[in-house]
Design a protein around this motif. Structure first.
Motif, PDB file in Angstrom:
ATOM      1  N   ARG A  37      -2.838 -15.966  -8.827  1.00  0.00           N
ATOM      2  CA  ARG A  37      -3.802 -15.704  -8.127  1.00  0.00           C
ATOM      3  C   ARG A  37      -3.666 -15.709  -6.559  1.00  0.00           C
ATOM      4  NH1 ARG A  37      -8.953 -14.967  -9.495  1.00  0.00           N
ATOM      5  NH2 ARG A  37     -10.776 -15.397  -7.823  1.00  0.00           N
ATOM      6  N   GLY A  38      -3.690 -14.352  -6.248  1.00  0.00           N
ATOM      7  CA  GLY A  38      -3.441 -14.169  -4.751  1.00  0.00           C
ATOM      8  C   GLY A  38      -4.337 -12.955  -4.033  1.00  0.00           C
ATOM      9  N   ILE A  39      -3.805 -12.685  -2.710  1.00  0.00           N
ATOM     10  CA  ILE A  39      -4.708 -11.668  -2.048  1.00  0.00           C
ATOM     11  C   ILE A  39      -4.293 -10.509  -2.250  1.00  0.00           C
ATOM     12  CG2 ILE A  39      -5.316 -11.262   0.376  1.00  0.00           C
ATOM     13  CD1 ILE A  39      -5.222 -14.099   0.885  1.00  0.00           C
ATOM     14  N   ALA A  40      -5.053  -9.263  -2.338  1.00  0.00           N
ATOM     15  CA  ALA A  40      -4.557  -7.982  -2.430  1.00  0.00           C
ATOM     16  C   ALA A  40      -5.484  -7.322  -1.524  1.00  0.00           C
ATOM     17  CB  ALA A  40      -4.884  -7.201  -3.919  1.00  0.00           C
ATOM     18  N   LEU A  41      -4.784  -6.208  -0.946  1.00  0.00           N
ATOM     19  CA  LEU A  41      -5.385  -5.248   0.197  1.00  0.00           C
ATOM     20  C   LEU A  41      -4.879  -4.011  -0.319  1.00  0.00           C
ATOM     21  CD1 LEU A  41      -4.017  -8.079   2.223  1.00  0.00           C
ATOM     22  CD2 LEU A  41      -6.078  -6.902   3.513  1.00  0.00           C
ATOM     23  N   TYR A  42      -5.935  -3.050  -0.009  1.00  0.00           N
ATOM     24  CA  TYR A  42      -5.366  -1.520  -0.409  1.00  0.00           C
ATOM     25  C   TYR A  42      -5.946  -0.964   0.785  1.00  0.00           C
ATOM     26  CZ  TYR A  42      -5.380   2.768  -2.796  1.00  0.00           C
ATOM     27  OH  TYR A  42      -5.041   4.132  -3.136  1.00  0.00           O
ATOM     28  N   PHE A  43      -4.834  -0.032   1.026  1.00  0.00           N
ATOM     29  CA  PHE A  43      -5.274   0.908   2.263  1.00  0.00           C
ATOM     30  C   PHE A  43      -4.620   2.152   1.984  1.00  0.00           C
ATOM     31  CE2 PHE A  43      -3.664  -3.307   4.048  1.00  0.00           C
ATOM     32  CZ  PHE A  43      -4.485  -3.293   5.067  1.00  0.00           C
ATOM     33  N   PRO A  44      -5.883   3.096   1.564  1.00  0.00           N
ATOM     34  CA  PRO A  44      -5.802   4.604   1.137  1.00  0.00           C
ATOM     35  C   PRO A  44      -4.997   5.302   2.365  1.00  0.00           C
ATOM     36  CG  PRO A  44      -8.155   3.860   1.264  1.00  0.00           C
ATOM     37  CD  PRO A  44      -7.420   2.772   1.448  1.00  0.00           C
ATOM     38  N   ALA A  45      -4.492   6.327   1.932  1.00  0.00           N
ATOM     39  CA  ALA A  45      -3.865   7.254   2.906  1.00  0.00           C
ATOM     40  C   ALA A  45      -4.833   8.160   3.584  1.00  0.00           C
ATOM     41  CB  ALA A  45      -2.858   8.242   2.322  1.00  0.00           C
ATOM     42  N   PRO A  46      -5.178   8.497   4.740  1.00  0.00           N
ATOM     43  CA  PRO A  46      -3.983   8.346   5.625  1.00  0.00           C
ATOM     44  C   PRO A  46      -4.060   7.180   6.529  1.00  0.00           C
ATOM     45  CG  PRO A  46      -5.197   9.812   6.490  1.00  0.00           C
ATOM     46  CD  PRO A  46      -5.957   9.445   5.137  1.00  0.00           C
ATOM     47  N   ASN A  47      -5.020   6.195   6.207  1.00  0.00           N
ATOM     48  CA  ASN A  47      -5.323   5.125   6.884  1.00  0.00           C
ATOM     49  C   ASN A  47      -4.440   3.726   6.672  1.00  0.00           C
ATOM     50  OD1 ASN A  47      -7.270   6.488   8.307  1.00  0.00           O
ATOM     51  ND2 ASN A  47      -8.725   6.278   6.641  1.00  0.00           N
ATOM     52  N   SER A  48      -3.244   4.056   6.585  1.00  0.00           N
ATOM     53  CA  SER A  48      -2.456   2.740   6.522  1.00  0.00           C
ATOM     54  C   SER A  48      -1.204   2.930   7.664  1.00  0.00           C
ATOM     55  CB  SER A  48      -1.915   2.976   5.004  1.00  0.00           C
ATOM     56  OG  SER A  48      -0.820   4.092   4.933  1.00  0.00           O
ATOM     57  N   TYR A  49      -0.451   1.904   7.536  1.00  0.00           N
ATOM     58  CA  TYR A  49       0.766   1.965   8.444  1.00  0.00           C
ATOM     59  C   TYR A  49       1.728   3.174   8.400  1.00  0.00           C
ATOM     60  CZ  TYR A  49       5.389   0.379  10.912  1.00  0.00           C
ATOM     61  OH  TYR A  49       6.410   0.339  11.553  1.00  0.00           O
ATOM     62  N   THR A  50       2.011   3.526   6.957  1.00  0.00           N
ATOM     63  CA  THR A  50       2.803   4.514   6.546  1.00  0.00           C
ATOM     64  C   THR A  50       2.037   6.084   6.448  1.00  0.00           C
ATOM     65  OG1 THR A  50       2.391   4.300   4.202  1.00  0.00           O
ATOM     66  CG2 THR A  50       4.391   3.201   5.149  1.00  0.00           C
ATOM     67  N   GLY A  51       0.903   5.769   6.423  1.00  0.00           N
ATOM     68  CA  GLY A  51       0.195   7.216   6.320  1.00  0.00           C
ATOM     69  C   GLY A  51      -0.047   7.543   4.559  1.00  0.00           C
ATOM     70  N   GLU A  52       0.601   6.673   4.017  1.00  0.00           N
ATOM     71  CA  GLU A  52       0.428   6.726   2.364  1.00  0.00           C
ATOM     72  C   GLU A  52      -0.483   5.575   1.988  1.00  0.00           C
ATOM     73  OE1 GLU A  52       5.110   8.118   1.941  1.00  0.00           O
ATOM     74  OE2 GLU A  52       4.456   6.005   1.616  1.00  0.00           O
ATOM     75  N   ASN A  53      -0.816   5.793   0.758  1.00  0.00           N
ATOM     76  CA  ASN A  53      -1.481   4.660   0.049  1.00  0.00           C
ATOM     77  C   ASN A  53      -0.755   3.679  -0.088  1.00  0.00           C
ATOM     78  OD1 ASN A  53      -3.799   6.512  -0.894  1.00  0.00           O
ATOM     79  ND2 ASN A  53      -2.697   6.910  -2.737  1.00  0.00           N
ATOM     80  N   VAL A  54      -1.171   2.284   0.436  1.00  0.00           N
ATOM     81  CA  VAL A  54      -0.309   1.084   0.328  1.00  0.00           C
ATOM     82  C   VAL A  54      -1.167  -0.148  -0.252  1.00  0.00           C
ATOM     83  CG1 VAL A  54       0.475  -0.756   2.092  1.00  0.00           C
ATOM     84  CG2 VAL A  54       0.794   1.665   2.812  1.00  0.00           C
ATOM     85  N   LEU A  55      -0.533  -0.639  -1.165  1.00  0.00           N
ATOM     86  CA  LEU A  55      -0.894  -2.162  -1.709  1.00  0.00           C
ATOM     87  C   LEU A  55      -0.180  -3.119  -1.286  1.00  0.00           C
ATOM     88  CD1 LEU A  55      -2.753  -3.267  -3.950  1.00  0.00           C
ATOM     89  CD2 LEU A  55      -0.847  -2.930  -5.223  1.00  0.00           C
TER      90      LEU A  55
END
Length: 167
Positions: A37-55
């Motif tokens: 059991r942990g923590i998950a964060l999702y950053f959909p493109a383009p709003n992430s560090y890489t500009g891609e979808n990031v989990l």
């Protein structure tokens, strides 16, 4: 980071977490068994560090749990990132310019607090902005000088104006 990050989240967590919100959730093996059991964060493109979808996944730090988590996400299509790959992707996707990307490396390699602070400032774009402004002034001065050469007195004193742009 990549197009399949959302699909991996759905498989591992049961659904895609809400964008940019930390969520405590179960991490499930492909068999359905909960292994952490942990923590998950999702950053959909383009709003992430890489500009891609990031989990981003934060699990308990035990070697067995982390190994199992890596095995599961790789079985779902993820690959181990090369050193510097996220920053490379950010650069290629226009999220960082070259000066900022190089500053990330300098920040990682910083051996003193002063070096880390200087690199952090460069990462923020302060140095890039100054370089771009100087480049713009040089470009404008070049245009004025070229116009003075081509059109002479019709443009006015091109060299005087060009020099004033460089002040």
């Amino acid at each position: 980071s990549g197009a399949s990050a959302g699909e991996i989240a759905a498989s591992l967590l049961g659904n895609v977490p809400p964008a940019r919100h930390a969520r405590v959730t179960d991490f499930r093996a492909r068999s359905g068994e909960v292994f952490d059991r942990g923590i998950a964060l999702y950053f959909p493109a383009p709003n992430s560090y890489t500009g891609e979808n990031v989990l981003e996944l934060q699990a308990h730090g035990g070697a067995a749990v982390l190994r199992l988590l890596l095995e599961e996400v790789c079985a779902l299509g993820a690959e181990h990132a090369r050193p510097g790959e996220f920053t490379e992707r950010a650069f290629l996707n226009g999220k960082l310019d070259l000066l900022q990307a190089e500053a990330v490396g300098a920040l990682i390699d910083a051996s003193s607090a002063q070096a880390a602070r200087a690199a952090a400032r460069a990462c923020s774009g302060v140095f890039s902005k100054a370089v771009h402004e100087a480049s713009d002034r040089l470009r404008e001065a070049h245009v004025v000088l070229e116009a003075g050469i081509d059109f002479g007195d019709d443009v006015g004193s091109g060299s005087t104006r060009a020099l004033s742009l460089l002040d």
